[in-house]
Design an enzyme around this catalytic site. Structure first.
Site, PDB file in Angstrom:
ATOM      1  CD  GLU A 131      32.632 -31.669  52.084  1.00 63.53           C
ATOM      2  OE1 GLU A 131      33.339 -31.666  51.093  1.00 63.53           O
ATOM      3  OE2 GLU A 131      32.993 -31.661  53.377  1.00 63.53           O
ATOM      4  CG  ASN A 177      37.935 -35.005  46.641  1.00 67.73           C
ATOM      5  OD1 ASN A 177      37.359 -36.021  46.488  1.00 67.73           O
ATOM      6  ND2 ASN A 177      39.288 -34.985  47.212  1.00 67.73           N
ATOM      7  CB  CYS A 221      35.503 -29.632  49.173  1.00 68.24           C
ATOM      8  SG  CYS A 221      37.108 -28.987  49.779  1.00 68.24           S
ATOM      9  CG  ASN A 242      43.326 -27.548  38.367  1.00 65.98           C
ATOM     10  OD1 ASN A 242      44.341 -26.915  38.424  1.00 65.98           O
ATOM     11  ND2 ASN A 242      42.434 -27.642  37.585  1.00 65.98           N
ATOM     12  CB  CYS A 288      37.396 -27.509  54.492  1.00 63.22           C
ATOM     13  SG  CYS A 288      36.517 -26.618  53.204  1.00 63.22           S
TER      14      CYS A 288
END
Ligand code: THU
Length: 139
Positions: A59, A46, A57, A49, A94
Site C-alpha cells: 500500500e 511489498n 508494504c 529487506n 496494517c
C-alpha cells in the site's frame, strides 16, 4: 460512487501486482492498486529487506509512488495478499499504512480487500481508522 468495472479493474491490478512482490522472508505476497482523484492508477507491492525494518508494504509503495509524481488526492485502494502458495485472503492494511492513507485521503476513501476481481470486501478509511490523527490536528 465508484463504477463496479473500475473497482474490479483495481482489484485485478492488485492481484496481478503480487507477481512483483519481493517477499523472501515472509513468503506473503501483497499487491495494491491506488486510484487517484483524476482517474490514474498507481500500483505497488511489498518489498522486504534482510534487515527486516526497512521493508515496505504494498500500500505504501503505491501511495509513495503516486505522491512522488505529484498526486495527493486519492479515492480508493485495492489490496490483495496471501502466502506464496496459498489462497488469497481478505488482506487488511496494517496500522502504519492506514495512517499513511489518512494523510492523503478523506474518511470516505475506499479500501477493497480483494480475493478476485469480483470477490472483495469494501471498507472506508473512516471504518478502519476511527478517531484518527491527521494533518488538521496541526493547523
Ligand atoms: N504486508 C503488506 O504489504 N500489506 C498488508 O496489508 C499487510 C502486510 C506485507 C508486509 C510484509 O512484507 C508481509 O506482508 C508480511 O507481513
Amino acid at each position: 460512487m465508484i463504477d463496479t468495472n473500475v473497482i474490479s479493474g483495481l482489484c485485478q491490478k492488485a492481484i496481478d501486482m503480487r507477481s512483483e512482490s519481493y517477499a523472501p522472508y515472509s513468503d506473503f505476497l501483497v499487491g495494491s492498486a491506488l486510484l487517484t482523484e483524476d482517474g490514474q492508477i498507481y500500483t505497488g507491492c511489498n518489498i522486504e529487506n534482510s534487515a527486516f525494518g526497512p521493508s515496505i508494504c504494498a500500500e505504501r509503495t503505491a501511495i509513495f509512488k503516486a505522491v512522488s509524481e505529484g498526486h495527493r488526492d486519492f479515492v480508493a485502494i485495492a489490496i490483495s495478499g496471501g502466502k506464496r502458495d496459498g489462497e488469497l485472503q481478505y488482506c487488511a492494511p496494517c496500522g502504519v499504512c492506514r495512517q499513511v492513507m489518512r494523510e492523503f485521503s478523506k474518511p470516505s476513501f475506499k479500501i477493497y480487500l480483494a480475493k478476485s476481481a469480483d470477490d472483495y470486501r469494501e471498507y472506508t478509511l473512516g471504518e478502519l481508522l476511527p478517531e484518527s490523527f491527521g494533518p488538521g490536528n496541526l493547523e
